[in-house]
Design an enzyme around this catalytic site. Structure first.
Site, short mmCIF file in Angstrom:
data_model
loop_
_atom_site.label_atom_id
_atom_site.label_comp_id
_atom_site.label_asym_id
_atom_site.label_seq_id
_atom_site.Cartn_x
_atom_site.Cartn_y
_atom_site.Cartn_z
N ASP A 13 41.92 -63.32 -30.21
CA ASP A 13 40.66 -62.51 -29.98
C ASP A 13 40.40 -62.27 -31.81
O ASP A 13 41.45 -62.46 -33.09
CB ASP A 13 42.00 -61.32 -29.79
CG ASP A 13 40.51 -59.78 -29.91
OD1 ASP A 13 39.99 -60.13 -30.10
OD2 ASP A 13 41.61 -58.16 -30.58
N GLU A 73 38.54 -64.34 -27.04
CA GLU A 73 37.05 -63.50 -26.60
C GLU A 73 35.93 -63.72 -27.52
O GLU A 73 35.86 -63.67 -28.80
CB GLU A 73 37.66 -62.19 -27.13
CG GLU A 73 36.88 -61.08 -26.56
CD GLU A 73 37.44 -59.56 -27.35
OE1 GLU A 73 36.82 -59.17 -28.05
OE2 GLU A 73 38.86 -59.54 -26.40
N ASP A 148 44.99 -55.92 -31.33
CA ASP A 148 44.57 -56.97 -30.79
C ASP A 148 45.11 -58.52 -30.18
O ASP A 148 44.99 -59.27 -30.06
CB ASP A 148 44.25 -56.92 -32.85
CG ASP A 148 43.58 -56.73 -33.52
OD1 ASP A 148 42.39 -56.70 -33.68
OD2 ASP A 148 44.21 -55.80 -33.72
#
Length: 201
Positions: A13, A73, A148
Site C-alpha cells: 500500500d 494498490e 496501511d
C-alpha cells in the site's frame, strides 16, 4: 488454472509517510498471513532520502520472504497534484524494487480491492481490516495499529482471489513492459489514464 502448489504474494500500500506491506502464502486454494507491517517515513524530511529508504526496505522485504508476485494498490487520483506526484513516486520506487528482483507486479485500484474483500467499493479501512481478520483467521493481537498494513494485506489477498481468473487489471514483467503500459502517465497533453483512474476510484 495451472498454478504452482505454493506461492507467496507481497502486497504493498504505497504511501509517502507510511507505506504498508503484507505477505500471504497460498497453498492450493487456501491463503494464510505470513507477515504485515509498515515502513514508517515520518522522521525523514528529505523526499529523495524517503524514496531511497522505500527502495531499501521493499528490497529487504523481498529478500526476506521471496515473493513470487507483488500486488500493489494503485494511487488514488485526487485533486491535489502534489500529493498525487509524491504518491506516484513512492509507488514507482516500490515497483522498481520488485522489477529489480524480477518479481511480477499486479496493480489494483483501491475500489477493486475493497470490492474483492468486502463486496463494497465504498468500504472503510476498518471494514476491510475486519473482513481480512475473519477470512485469514487472524487473532486480535495480530492486527496492526496502522491500517496501511491491512490495506497492503488486502492488495495481496485481492490478487489471491484473482488467480483463478483469466486477467489481472495490470501486470508488468520488466521496465519496457511497464513503460509501454503507462505511456499516458508521462503524456504532456490531453486526457491521460489518470483521469480514467480517478473516475474509477
Amino acid at each position: 488454472m495451472n498454478q504452482k502448489a505454493e506461492r507467496v504474494i507481497l502486497g504493498i500500500d504505497p504511501g509517502t509517510n507510511v507505506m504498508g506491506y503484507g505477505v500471504i502464502r497460498v497453498v492450493g486454494n487456501k491463503a494464510e498471513m505470513v507477515a504485515m507491517g509498515v515502513i514508517d517515513l515520518h522522521k525523514m524530511t528529505d523526499p529523495y532520502l524517503r524514496l531511497g529508504h522505500i527502495f531499501e526496505r521493499v528490497t529487504g522485504i523481498i529478500d526476506s520472504y521471496l515473493p513470487d508476485e507483488m500486488a500493489i494498490e494503485a494511487p488514488f487520483f485526487g485533486k491535489n497534484v502534489q500529493s498525487m506526484l509524491k504518491l506516484g513516486r513512492a509507488q514507482g520506487v516500490a515497483i522498481a524494487a520488485a522489477i529489480h528482483h524480477d518479481v511480477p507486479i499486479h496493480e489494483y485500484a483501491p475500489m477493486k480491492i475493497k470490492v474483492a474483500i468486502t463486496g463494497n467499493g465504498n468500504a472503510s479501512k476498518e471494514q476491510v481490516a475486519g473482513m481480512l481478520q475473519r477470512m485469514l483467521h487472524l487473532n486480535p493481537e495480530e492486527m496492526p495499529s496502522y491500517m496501511d498494513a491491512t490495506d497492503a494485506l488486502g492488495a495481496a489477498y485481492c490478487h489471491f482471489l484473482q488467480l483463478g481468473r483469466p486477467e489481472s487489471p495490470a501486470s508488468y514483467r520488466g521496465w519496457k513492459d511497464f513503460i509501454n503500459k503507462n505511456r499516458s502517465r508521462v503524456s504532456t497533453g490531453g486526457k491521460s489514464a489518470n483521469a480514467e483512474d480517478e473516475d474509477k476510484s
